[in-house]
Design an enzyme around this catalytic site. Structure first.
Site, PDB file in Angstrom:
ATOM      1  N   GLY A 184       0.770  -1.117   0.060  1.00  0.00           N
ATOM      2  CA  GLY A 184       0.101  -0.108  -0.019  1.00  0.00           C
ATOM      3  C   GLY A 184       0.922   1.103   0.066  1.00  0.00           C
ATOM      4  O   GLY A 184       2.072   1.034   0.469  1.00  0.00           O
ATOM      5  N   GLN A 203       2.862   9.940   1.382  1.00  0.00           N
ATOM      6  CA  GLN A 203       4.160   9.192   1.460  1.00  0.00           C
ATOM      7  C   GLN A 203       5.197   9.782   0.480  1.00  0.00           C
ATOM      8  O   GLN A 203       6.313   9.149   0.109  1.00  0.00           O
ATOM      9  CB  GLN A 203       3.915   7.852   1.590  1.00  0.00           C
ATOM     10  CG  GLN A 203       3.386   7.246   2.850  1.00  0.00           C
ATOM     11  CD  GLN A 203       3.188   5.879   2.687  1.00  0.00           C
ATOM     12  OE1 GLN A 203       2.313   5.336   2.447  1.00  0.00           O
ATOM     13  NE2 GLN A 203       4.333   5.095   3.368  1.00  0.00           N
ATOM     14  N   CYS A 222       6.193  -0.023   7.634  1.00  0.00           N
ATOM     15  CA  CYS A 222       5.821   1.027   6.950  1.00  0.00           C
ATOM     16  C   CYS A 222       6.768   1.396   5.816  1.00  0.00           C
ATOM     17  O   CYS A 222       7.897   1.611   6.388  1.00  0.00           O
ATOM     18  CB  CYS A 222       5.394   2.124   7.838  1.00  0.00           C
ATOM     19  SG  CYS A 222       4.907   3.608   6.831  1.00  0.00           S
ATOM     20  N   LEU A 223       6.725   1.620   4.737  1.00  0.00           N
ATOM     21  CA  LEU A 223       7.671   2.304   3.893  1.00  0.00           C
ATOM     22  C   LEU A 223       8.500   3.639   4.425  1.00  0.00           C
ATOM     23  O   LEU A 223       9.406   4.189   3.863  1.00  0.00           O
ATOM     24  CB  LEU A 223       7.132   2.466   2.331  1.00  0.00           C
ATOM     25  CG  LEU A 223       6.711   1.181   1.804  1.00  0.00           C
ATOM     26  CD1 LEU A 223       5.995   1.341   0.374  1.00  0.00           C
ATOM     27  CD2 LEU A 223       7.766   0.121   1.596  1.00  0.00           C
ATOM     28  N   HIS A 276      -4.156   0.950   7.688  1.00  0.00           N
ATOM     29  CA  HIS A 276      -2.855   1.666   7.676  1.00  0.00           C
ATOM     30  C   HIS A 276      -2.788   2.587   6.744  1.00  0.00           C
ATOM     31  O   HIS A 276      -2.344   3.733   7.063  1.00  0.00           O
ATOM     32  CB  HIS A 276      -1.707   0.432   7.233  1.00  0.00           C
ATOM     33  CG  HIS A 276      -0.267   0.895   7.379  1.00  0.00           C
ATOM     34  ND1 HIS A 276       0.531   0.503   8.281  1.00  0.00           N
ATOM     35  CD2 HIS A 276       0.172   1.763   6.660  1.00  0.00           C
ATOM     36  CE1 HIS A 276       1.629   1.043   7.933  1.00  0.00           C
ATOM     37  NE2 HIS A 276       1.604   1.937   7.015  1.00  0.00           N
ATOM     38  N   GLU A 277      -3.250   2.124   5.455  1.00  0.00           N
ATOM     39  CA  GLU A 277      -3.235   3.608   4.560  1.00  0.00           C
ATOM     40  C   GLU A 277      -4.294   4.594   4.879  1.00  0.00           C
ATOM     41  O   GLU A 277      -3.814   5.916   4.310  1.00  0.00           O
ATOM     42  CB  GLU A 277      -3.510   3.068   3.114  1.00  0.00           C
ATOM     43  CG  GLU A 277      -2.601   1.747   2.645  1.00  0.00           C
ATOM     44  CD  GLU A 277      -1.093   2.157   2.886  1.00  0.00           C
ATOM     45  OE1 GLU A 277      -0.932   3.287   2.661  1.00  0.00           O
ATOM     46  OE2 GLU A 277      -0.196   1.266   3.094  1.00  0.00           O
ATOM     47  N   HIS A 306      -2.697   6.988   7.427  1.00  0.00           N
ATOM     48  CA  HIS A 306      -1.890   7.997   6.541  1.00  0.00           C
ATOM     49  C   HIS A 306      -2.220   9.097   6.175  1.00  0.00           C
ATOM     50  O   HIS A 306      -1.868  10.418   6.480  1.00  0.00           O
ATOM     51  CB  HIS A 306      -1.152   7.254   5.549  1.00  0.00           C
ATOM     52  CG  HIS A 306       0.220   6.612   5.811  1.00  0.00           C
ATOM     53  ND1 HIS A 306       1.185   6.953   6.200  1.00  0.00           N
ATOM     54  CD2 HIS A 306       0.692   5.268   5.464  1.00  0.00           C
ATOM     55  CE1 HIS A 306       2.341   6.488   6.683  1.00  0.00           C
ATOM     56  NE2 HIS A 306       1.847   5.281   5.994  1.00  0.00           N
TER      57      HIS A 306
END
Length: 214
Positions: A68, A73, A126-127, A168-169, A172
């Site tokens: 995702g 991000q 997480c990226l 999660h997304e 963000h």
């Protein structure tokens, strides 16, 4: 609906970002864009630019690789995210985590609410927080509402690992990182997770590191 002049700065910002070509740079924790929340998408980019931006998010997510990616991000404070999970995991992991394949999807202006009281806790990464993972307890099932990239309504219930991804997304887009919801004693480097905590559930990690599971 905003006026053209109000939309121009965001569109120009995205055009400049896309001019870089290839996977976009991923913003790391500590950058304010990850904490400010996002602007509701209301046509600021127009159909063609939106399609280009969505494609760039897909390329960037796959290259990372991740399951995702949210617009903040890559430095864009718009309420847009993409998800995709081929779920290449062993059967015991699939069963324990409810991790099933998810096709590529675009989430526009998403919001979620829990369905029932059941919570599930697993290691999450997480990226934008490279190199680390921590256990996060989340609702096991959520109802997601919003639109897709074509403006069509989305109203769907997600469970298992797909529910974790959309939470999660969407977080963000509200300026929330998974670390805000994590068991702090579970924080582990990727190397430690690979060496010690690859079990389908985090029960062994909870006993060894001293945190509670739901």
């Amino acid at each position: 609906m905003g006026t053209p002049s109000e939309r121009a700065p965001m569109a120009e910002r995205v055009k400049q970002l896309l001019a870089l070509g290839g996977p976009l740079p991923i913003v790391a924790a500590g950058d304010p864009v990850l904490r400010r929340g996002t602007e509701r998408y209301d046509g600021q980019l127009g159909p063609t630019l939106l399609a280009r931006f969505v494609d760039a998010l897909r390329v960037t997510m796959r290259a990372a690789p991740g399951v995702g990616l949210a617009a903040p991000q890559v430095g864009v404070p718009l309420r847009i995210a993409v998800i995709e999970d081929p779920a290449p995991v062993p059967e015991e992991v699939r069963l324990a985590r409810g991790r099933v394949p998810q096709p590529f999807r675009v989430l526009v202006n998403p919001a979620y609410e829990s369905v029932g009281d059941t919570r599930a806790a697993f290691f999450e990464g997480c990226l934008s927080v490279p190199g680390w993972q921590a256990v996060v307890a989340r609702p096991a099932e959520v109802r997601l509402t919003g639109q897709d990239e074509h403006g069509r309504a989305v109203d769907e219930v997600f469970s298992g690992w797909p529910a974790r991804i959309v939470q999660h997304e969407t977080d963000h887009l509200d300026g929330v990182l998974y670390l805000d919801r994590a068991e702090s004693r579970s924080l582990s480097s990727n190397q430690a997770v690979t060496r010690r905590w690859t079990q389908p559930t985090p029960e062994e990690a909870a006993r060894a590191l001293g945190f509670k599971l739901p």
